[in-house]
Enzyme design. Structure first.
Site, PDB file in Angstrom:
ATOM      1  CB  ALA A 147      -0.932   0.076   1.033  1.00 59.18           C
ATOM      2  CB  CYS A 148       1.820   3.873  -1.819  1.00 61.10           C
ATOM      3  SG  CYS A 148       0.912   4.070  -3.326  1.00 61.10           S
ATOM      4  N   GLY A 149      -0.209   5.809  -0.960  1.00 59.83           N
ATOM      5  CA  GLY A 149      -1.117   6.915  -0.607  1.00 59.83           C
ATOM      6  C   GLY A 149      -2.160   6.742  -1.872  1.00 59.83           C
TER       7      GLY A 149
END
Length: 219
Positions: A147-149
């Site tokens: 996951a990231c932004g």
């Protein structure tokens, strides 16, 4: 490379802040689409089913039922603002601290066009990314939900991890920006998870818009 990636990040912020603005997350489609911005390798992996796209609303249930571990690959300054409790952290991008004349020039350009607005540092790919993942993940047969932004950097990480031998991968589609307050039960940090990627001048603009929206609801 870093400048181009930051430009995409600015575009992502603009989508949050373009009028009419709503603090509520955008509606999520019933069918999950692979965004055109994804890199070729990541797009191939997701479309082929080798990597499983998982929307934020299904992340916790997938972690509980399928045994995924959440791997947060955002840079440290985003994670400090908001993070899912118990998630692993290995940044895909780190601050570029090179002080050579060419890099300093790039940093000035980056700050003028992007850094001042987004609060993002001038970054480079973490050269020890795979090694650091190996230090915190028990083995390459582990199930990782990456996951990231906004979903772009995590798609890059997914491709790198897959090529590095990790074959049981999930991708948080749309990233934390698409999450709601109910998607993850335990979140640490001073900001909401969906706003952690927003910094610089755009952060204060966001705060102003949220205040105006709250006032509008009361009146």
């Amino acid at each position: 490379m870093a400048i181009q990636l930051k430009h995409h990040h600015t575009s992502t912020l603009n989508k949050h802040l373009q009028p009419p603005f709503s603090a509520a997350p955008q509606p999520r489609s019933a069918s999950l689409r692979v965004h055109a911005v994804l890199g070729g390798r990541a797009q191939e992996l997701i479309k082929s089913g080798a990597v499983t796209p998982i929307p934020p609303k299904d992340a916790v249930s997938q972690m509980q039922s399928q045994g995924y571990t959440l791997l947060d690959i955002r840079p440290e300054w985003e994670r400090e603002k908001a993070r899912v409790s118990g998630s692993l952290h290995v940044p895909l991008f780190i601050e570029d601290k090179d002080m050579s004349p060419i890099t300093l020039l790039k940093k000035w350009v980056h700050f003028g066009y992007i850094g001042l607005w987004t609060g993002q540092y001038f970054t480079m790919i973490n050269p020890d990314f795979l090694e650091q993942v190996g230090n915190v993940v028990p083995g390459k047969d582990s199930k990782l939900l990456v996951a990231c932004g906004e979903g772009l950097r995590s798609s890059m990480a997914v491709a790198k991890l897959y090529n590095g031998g990790y074959k049981k991968l999930g991708w948080l589609a749309g990233g934390f920006n698409r999450s709601t307050e109910d998607d993850f039960e335990r979140v640490e940090g001073p900001e909401k998870l969906q706003y952690a990627a927003i910094g610089g001048a755009s952060y204060y603009f966001l705060k102003l818009l949220l205040i105006l929206q709250a006032v509008g609801k009361k009146t």
